[in-house]
Design an enzyme around this catalytic site. Structure first.
Site, PDB file in Angstrom:
ATOM      1  NE  ARG A 109      -3.773  -0.280   2.319  1.00 20.38           N
ATOM      2  CZ  ARG A 109      -5.022  -0.131   1.692  1.00 20.38           C
ATOM      3  NH1 ARG A 109      -5.665   0.920   1.285  1.00 20.38           N
ATOM      4  NH2 ARG A 109      -5.640  -1.201   1.650  1.00 20.38           N
ATOM      5  CE1 TYR A 215      -2.104  -8.412  -1.961  1.00 22.15           C
ATOM      6  CE2 TYR A 215      -4.103  -9.779  -0.971  1.00 22.15           C
ATOM      7  CZ  TYR A 215      -3.371  -8.329  -1.238  1.00 22.15           C
ATOM      8  OH  TYR A 215      -3.716  -7.378  -0.501  1.00 22.15           O
ATOM      9  CG  ASP A 294     -13.337   2.754   2.243  1.00 25.32           C
ATOM     10  OD1 ASP A 294     -13.980   2.041   1.435  1.00 25.32           O
ATOM     11  OD2 ASP A 294     -12.359   2.248   3.020  1.00 25.32           O
TER      12      ASP A 294
END
Length: 393
Positions: A109, A215, A294
């Site tokens: 991120r 992942y 969000d």
């Protein structure tokens, strides 16, 4: 002190806010991004970017930056919790990109945010600006920040996350609800998990009352994981995050496959997050204040779509603001994005229950239906947000 007055003020320098700033600039629309943090720093270990997100970022000129920072998973695999049996598996990599028109990436991120900030340009990024109030001017709005600074904008975009400050000028209610599940995560070197099969794949391990998703990211030497459990039944803490002893995090997975046990034991992040979703908002904008990401549609992470839906929002809003005046663009944006994000939110709640089924007939039926997952989720991954916006008259 009054800062430079943008036409568009974006509150929040997360993935959605920075993507919007880049998309607007490519269309000749001025914007400034205001972020409450004093520096851009990692929030969460990694992010999965599916084709509906990467096609937008590629169109914004980020193809090379993303490719240099991301891992391309080899497969999508669903596994049995105890023995590791491959219940269903699908090719990823080039096959995925050919089917959906863009790649699937695993990226840290912080690396993604750095790439977006670099493309956005630091002149238009204002850190340490915590929004505390918005007042109406004629025309536009004045933004008031915690340090006494102010800024003027014709349009205000609240891209400031699940705890959005901007949302209170649009929606009156607190919309978050606890899902009955909590999660914890880690970023683990592959070498620390010798029993983990196929570390280069996206994998779901499904079991009674819990699941693990992992992942690869970056150069593939690390795996990002999220472990989710049906616990606690209610969330009483005032914070959405709480410290938990390491043995309590590991306990639900004591009988799971050795690779999973190695993974959850290796994390140094001994915190759990309450997984909250959001009841769909009936209103996404009020006059010239509009929500994105969000702040409008927080969702459970079981489809990996939080970041991708924010990216879709940004592409849609930028396209519409380029073609229409705000009083025409914002209703169109709300109409396009509200229906789609509601469907993704709903699907993520359904997935939560299915991933946690106990062994038995219901789990067996789920396992049979997993064979159709590429078709079942095609509507999410194939979506072209900009094309959908361009098609709207």
């Amino acid at each position: 002190m009054t800062t430079r007055s943008p036409s568009v003020a974006i509150i929040g320098a997360g993935i959605g806010g920075l993507t919007l700033a880049i998309a607007l600039r490519r269309r000749g629309i001025r914007s400034a991004v205001y972020e409450s943090a004093s520096e851009l720093r990692e929030v969460g270990a990694a992010v999965a970017l599916s084709a509906n997100g990467t096609r937008v970022l590629h169109a914004l000129g980020l193809r090379d930056r993303l490719a240099a920072r991301s891992a391309v998973p080899t497969e999508l695999v669903y596994r049995d919790w105890r023995g590791g049996r491959r219940i269903a598996a699908f090719a990823a990599g080039a096959d995925y990109a050919a089917r959906f028109g863009a790649p699937y990436y695993g990226v840290h991120r912080a690396d993604l945010q750095a790439a977006l900030a670099e493309a956005c340009g630091h002149d238009d990024l204002h850190l340490d600006h915590q929004l505390v109030d918005i007042s109406t001017e004629n025309p536009g709005y004045e933004l008031h920040f915690a340090d006494g600074a102010t800024a003027h904008a014709d349009l205000v975009v609240g891209a400031d996350g699940v705890h959005s400050t901007a949302r209170r000028w649009v929606a009156d209610d607190e919309t978050a609800r606890y899902s009955g599940t909590s999660g914890f995560r880690g970023l683990i070197p592959v070498d620390a998990m010798p029993s983990l099969p196929d570390p280069g794949a996206i994998q779901f391990w499904m079991g009674p009352g819990a699941h693990v998703l992992h992942y690869p990211i970056g150069d593939g030497s690390f795996v990002n994981f999220l472990a989710v459990v049906d616990d606690p039944p209610t969330w009483t803490s005032s914070s959405w995050v709480e410290d938990v002893p390491a043995n309590r995090l590991r306990a639900p997975f004591a009988d799971w496959h050795p690779g999973v046990r190695e993974m959850v034991a290796a994390t140094s992040l001994h915190k759990r997050w309450a997984l909250f979703g959001q009841r769909p908002l009936t209103r996404w904008h009020r006059d010239g204040i509009v929500l994105l990401g969000d702040a409008a549609h927080a969702m459970l992470p079981h489809h990996g779509q939080g970041a991708n839906q924010s990216i879709e929002d940004a592409a849609t809003l930028a396209s519409l603001l380029h073609r229409f005046a705000p009083d025409q663009a914002l209703p169109r944006y709300e109409r396009l994005r509200r229906a789609r994000t509601r469907a993704v939110q709903r699907s993520s709640w359904v997935a939560s229950a299915l991933l946690h089924l106990p062994d038995g007939p219901d789990a067996d039926d789920r396992d049979r239906r997993l064979a159709a997952i590429p078709d079942t989720l095609q509507w999410i991954h194939e979506h072209d947000a900009e094309a959908a916006a361009e098609a709207l008259g």
